[in-house]
Scaffold this motif. Structure first.
Motif, PDB file in Angstrom:
ATOM      1  N   GLU A  59       1.302  -1.243   0.000  1.00 32.39           N
ATOM      2  CA  GLU A  59       0.105   0.262   0.227  1.00 32.39           C
ATOM      3  C   GLU A  59       1.072   1.837   0.109  1.00 32.39           C
ATOM      4  O   GLU A  59       1.228   1.118   1.135  1.00 32.39           O
ATOM      5  CB  GLU A  59      -1.006  -0.101   1.277  1.00 32.39           C
ATOM      6  N   PHE A  60       0.437   2.375  -1.476  1.00 28.94           N
ATOM      7  CA  PHE A  60       1.960   3.074  -1.276  1.00 28.94           C
ATOM      8  C   PHE A  60       1.133   4.456  -1.300  1.00 28.94           C
ATOM      9  O   PHE A  60       1.747   5.968  -0.911  1.00 28.94           O
ATOM     10  CB  PHE A  60       2.477   2.831  -2.514  1.00 28.94           C
ATOM     11  N   GLY A  61      -0.253   4.436  -1.138  1.00 31.60           N
ATOM     12  CA  GLY A  61      -1.003   5.980  -1.690  1.00 31.60           C
ATOM     13  C   GLY A  61      -2.566   5.698  -0.756  1.00 31.60           C
ATOM     14  O   GLY A  61      -2.896   4.824   0.367  1.00 31.60           O
ATOM     15  N   LYS A  62      -3.038   6.945  -0.638  1.00 32.12           N
ATOM     16  CA  LYS A  62      -3.828   7.057   0.702  1.00 32.12           C
ATOM     17  C   LYS A  62      -5.269   7.660  -0.322  1.00 32.12           C
ATOM     18  O   LYS A  62      -4.615   8.184  -1.484  1.00 32.12           O
ATOM     19  CB  LYS A  62      -3.925   8.322   1.208  1.00 32.12           C
ATOM     20  N   GLN A  63      -6.045   6.404  -0.317  1.00 36.07           N
ATOM     21  CA  GLN A  63      -7.567   7.011  -0.588  1.00 36.07           C
ATOM     22  C   GLN A  63      -7.926   8.624  -0.835  1.00 36.07           C
ATOM     23  O   GLN A  63      -7.928   9.298   0.005  1.00 36.07           O
ATOM     24  CB  GLN A  63      -8.869   6.620  -0.453  1.00 36.07           C
ATOM     25  N   GLY A  64      -7.790   9.377  -1.777  1.00 36.69           N
ATOM     26  CA  GLY A  64      -8.025  10.871  -2.060  1.00 36.69           C
ATOM     27  C   GLY A  64      -7.020  11.721  -1.893  1.00 36.69           C
ATOM     28  O   GLY A  64      -7.364  12.791  -1.886  1.00 36.69           O
ATOM     29  N   VAL A  65      -5.477  11.022  -2.025  1.00 35.44           N
ATOM     30  CA  VAL A  65      -4.816  11.711  -1.538  1.00 35.44           C
ATOM     31  C   VAL A  65      -3.736  12.051  -2.801  1.00 35.44           C
ATOM     32  O   VAL A  65      -3.209  12.901  -3.744  1.00 35.44           O
ATOM     33  CB  VAL A  65      -4.046  12.101  -0.258  1.00 35.44           C
ATOM     34  N   GLY A  66      -2.999  10.140  -2.933  1.00 33.10           N
ATOM     35  CA  GLY A  66      -2.513  10.224  -4.089  1.00 33.10           C
ATOM     36  C   GLY A  66      -1.420   9.577  -3.852  1.00 33.10           C
ATOM     37  O   GLY A  66      -0.876   9.121  -1.530  1.00 33.10           O
ATOM     38  N   TYR A  67      -0.643   9.665  -4.926  1.00 34.19           N
ATOM     39  CA  TYR A  67       0.970   9.223  -3.525  1.00 34.19           C
ATOM     40  C   TYR A  67       1.993  10.214  -3.824  1.00 34.19           C
ATOM     41  O   TYR A  67       2.245  11.055  -4.713  1.00 34.19           O
ATOM     42  CB  TYR A  67       1.585   8.222  -5.439  1.00 34.19           C
ATOM     43  N   GLU A  68       2.195  10.025  -1.752  1.00 33.12           N
ATOM     44  CA  GLU A  68       3.873  10.886  -1.389  1.00 33.12           C
ATOM     45  C   GLU A  68       5.121  10.496  -2.953  1.00 33.12           C
ATOM     46  O   GLU A  68       5.396   9.020  -3.072  1.00 33.12           O
ATOM     47  CB  GLU A  68       4.191  10.394  -1.205  1.00 33.12           C
ATOM     48  N   VAL A  69       5.557  11.192  -4.170  1.00 29.73           N
ATOM     49  CA  VAL A  69       6.532  11.330  -5.119  1.00 29.73           C
ATOM     50  C   VAL A  69       7.507  10.360  -4.386  1.00 29.73           C
ATOM     51  O   VAL A  69       8.003   9.602  -4.889  1.00 29.73           O
ATOM     52  CB  VAL A  69       6.660  12.557  -5.894  1.00 29.73           C
ATOM     53  N   GLY A  70       8.476  11.174  -3.390  1.00 26.41           N
ATOM     54  CA  GLY A  70       9.748  10.860  -3.193  1.00 26.41           C
ATOM     55  C   GLY A  70       9.403   9.656  -2.910  1.00 26.41           C
ATOM     56  O   GLY A  70      10.367   8.369  -2.699  1.00 26.41           O
ATOM     57  N   TYR A  71       8.691   9.126  -1.643  1.00 21.32           N
ATOM     58  CA  TYR A  71       8.200   7.828  -0.884  1.00 21.32           C
ATOM     59  C   TYR A  71       8.315   6.880  -2.258  1.00 21.32           C
ATOM     60  O   TYR A  71       8.743   5.449  -1.584  1.00 21.32           O
ATOM     61  CB  TYR A  71       7.654   7.365   0.310  1.00 21.32           C
ATOM     62  N   LEU A  72       7.660   6.696  -2.602  1.00 21.51           N
ATOM     63  CA  LEU A  72       6.868   5.471  -4.223  1.00 21.51           C
ATOM     64  C   LEU A  72       7.947   5.229  -5.138  1.00 21.51           C
ATOM     65  O   LEU A  72       8.781   4.576  -5.117  1.00 21.51           O
ATOM     66  CB  LEU A  72       5.353   6.317  -5.012  1.00 21.51           C
ATOM     67  N   ARG A  73       8.891   7.171  -5.287  1.00 16.51           N
ATOM     68  CA  ARG A  73       9.886   6.388  -6.399  1.00 16.51           C
ATOM     69  C   ARG A  73      10.857   5.846  -5.536  1.00 16.51           C
ATOM     70  O   ARG A  73      11.159   4.653  -6.484  1.00 16.51           O
ATOM     71  CB  ARG A  73      10.241   8.544  -6.415  1.00 16.51           C
ATOM     72  N   GLU A  74      11.308   5.952  -3.954  1.00 13.10           N
ATOM     73  CA  GLU A  74      12.163   4.434  -3.658  1.00 13.10           C
ATOM     74  C   GLU A  74      11.790   3.504  -3.439  1.00 13.10           C
ATOM     75  O   GLU A  74      13.121   2.390  -3.564  1.00 13.10           O
ATOM     76  CB  GLU A  74      12.489   5.608  -1.792  1.00 13.10           C
ATOM     77  N   GLU A  75      10.687   3.220  -3.107  1.00 15.88           N
ATOM     78  CA  GLU A  75      10.226   1.407  -3.058  1.00 15.88           C
ATOM     79  C   GLU A  75      10.194   1.438  -4.495  1.00 15.88           C
ATOM     80  O   GLU A  75      10.414   0.195  -4.475  1.00 15.88           O
ATOM     81  CB  GLU A  75       8.813   2.214  -2.628  1.00 15.88           C
ATOM     82  N   LEU A  76      10.046   1.702  -5.637  1.00 17.87           N
ATOM     83  CA  LEU A  76       9.937   1.482  -6.317  1.00 17.87           C
ATOM     84  C   LEU A  76      10.904   1.202  -7.171  1.00 17.87           C
ATOM     85  O   LEU A  76      11.691  -0.064  -7.487  1.00 17.87           O
ATOM     86  CB  LEU A  76       9.190   1.956  -7.642  1.00 17.87           C
ATOM     87  N   ARG A  77      12.513   1.750  -6.768  1.00 17.16           N
ATOM     88  CA  ARG A  77      13.909   1.562  -6.652  1.00 17.16           C
ATOM     89  C   ARG A  77      13.930   0.297  -6.380  1.00 17.16           C
ATOM     90  O   ARG A  77      14.745  -0.957  -6.833  1.00 17.16           O
ATOM     91  CB  ARG A  77      14.890   3.079  -6.328  1.00 17.16           C
ATOM     92  N   LYS A  78      13.443   0.395  -5.025  1.00 18.75           N
ATOM     93  CA  LYS A  78      14.008  -0.901  -3.377  1.00 18.75           C
ATOM     94  C   LYS A  78      13.283  -2.296  -4.464  1.00 18.75           C
ATOM     95  O   LYS A  78      13.808  -3.221  -5.067  1.00 18.75           O
ATOM     96  CB  LYS A  78      12.949  -1.143  -3.035  1.00 18.75           C
ATOM     97  N   ILE A  79      11.968  -1.952  -5.521  1.00 19.11           N
ATOM     98  CA  ILE A  79      11.072  -3.561  -5.726  1.00 19.11           C
ATOM     99  C   ILE A  79      12.167  -3.336  -7.080  1.00 19.11           C
ATOM    100  O   ILE A  79      12.369  -5.179  -7.392  1.00 19.11           O
ATOM    101  CB  ILE A  79      10.046  -3.400  -5.963  1.00 19.11           C
ATOM    102  N   LEU A  80      12.669  -2.428  -7.871  1.00 20.37           N
ATOM    103  CA  LEU A  80      13.092  -2.957  -8.889  1.00 20.37           C
ATOM    104  C   LEU A  80      14.363  -3.618  -9.174  1.00 20.37           C
ATOM    105  O   LEU A  80      15.365  -3.621 -10.113  1.00 20.37           O
ATOM    106  CB  LEU A  80      12.994  -2.291 -10.276  1.00 20.37           C
TER     107      LEU A  80
END
Length: 214
Positions: A59-80
């Motif tokens: 779970e990376f985002g909040k409904q009605g708010v969206g994704y925090e760019v810096g956080y999701l960016r770092e999480e995707l870098r870890k996943i990849l």
């Protein structure tokens, strides 16, 4: 990582698209939050597909708010696995290989977050072997297994003629390389547990040529 083993390749292929959008937004500082609609629009997919793809990993985002760019960016870098250096060998130092090395070296030098690094070169042309390109020694292909171990290579880029491509891929597998990016115009066969991607420039140009007819 074991829980992600069943993720389809189609999902994995879209993750770098999302990461590119987030990288651009992060570098420009234009926004700290991004909705699935905006992320999907920039990546060229539907918002629903963005949410479905990311939900596989948490779970990376909040409904009605969206994704925090810096956080999701770092999480995707870890996943990849892009949060650490991926060491790459390039086999076939012709015109294309030379251009890829130059591009990679420049990108690696200029972008502190770019961790895909070509660190070893191979060729079987006596006029190239034991010479240097951009400060890197060009090894004979016969040294592939030894250099792979020494340099801890994980990925290989194959830019050899089609007739030699399968043999080179077999050598990569034998050396313990688990990911191969193939630029040769040949259909390669690799065993389970080794991942292959093909980048056939000629085929793509021929596909595009179709749309130029009157």
């Amino acid at each position: 990582m074991m829980r992600w083993k069943k993720i389809s390749d189609a999902v994995v292929r879209r993750l770098p698209l999302y990461l590119r959008v987030l990288e651009e937004a992060h570098q420009s500082g234009e926004t700290k939050l991004m909705s699935s609609h905006e992320l999907g629009e920039r990546a060229g997919v539907s918002p629903a597909l963005v949410r479905k793809d990311l939900a596989w990993f948490g779970e990376f985002g909040k409904q009605g708010v969206g994704y925090e760019v810096g956080y999701l960016r770092e999480e995707l870098r870890k996943i990849l696995n892009l949060d650490r250096e991926i060491r790459i060998g390039l086999i076939g130092v012709g015109s294309l290989g030379h251009a890829l090395v130059r591009y990679n070296q420049q990108r690696y030098a200029e972008d502190s977050h770019f961790n895909l690094h070509i660190v070893a070169l191979f060729d079987n042309d006596p006029s190239k072997v034991h010479r240097q390109l951009d400060g890197m020694l060009i090894h004979p292909i016969d040294a592939l297994a030894e250099v792979t171990k020494q340099e801890r290579l994980q990925m290989a880029i194959v830019t050899v003629p089609a007739a030699a491509a399968q043999q080179v891929a077999d050598r990569c597998v034998e050396a313990g390389i688990r990911a191969i990016l193939n630029f040769a115009p040949a259909k390669l066969v690799v065993p389970a547990g080794v991942y292959l991607a093909n980048a056939d420039v000629s085929l793509e140009m021929q596909r595009l040529a179709y749309y130029l007819g009157e």
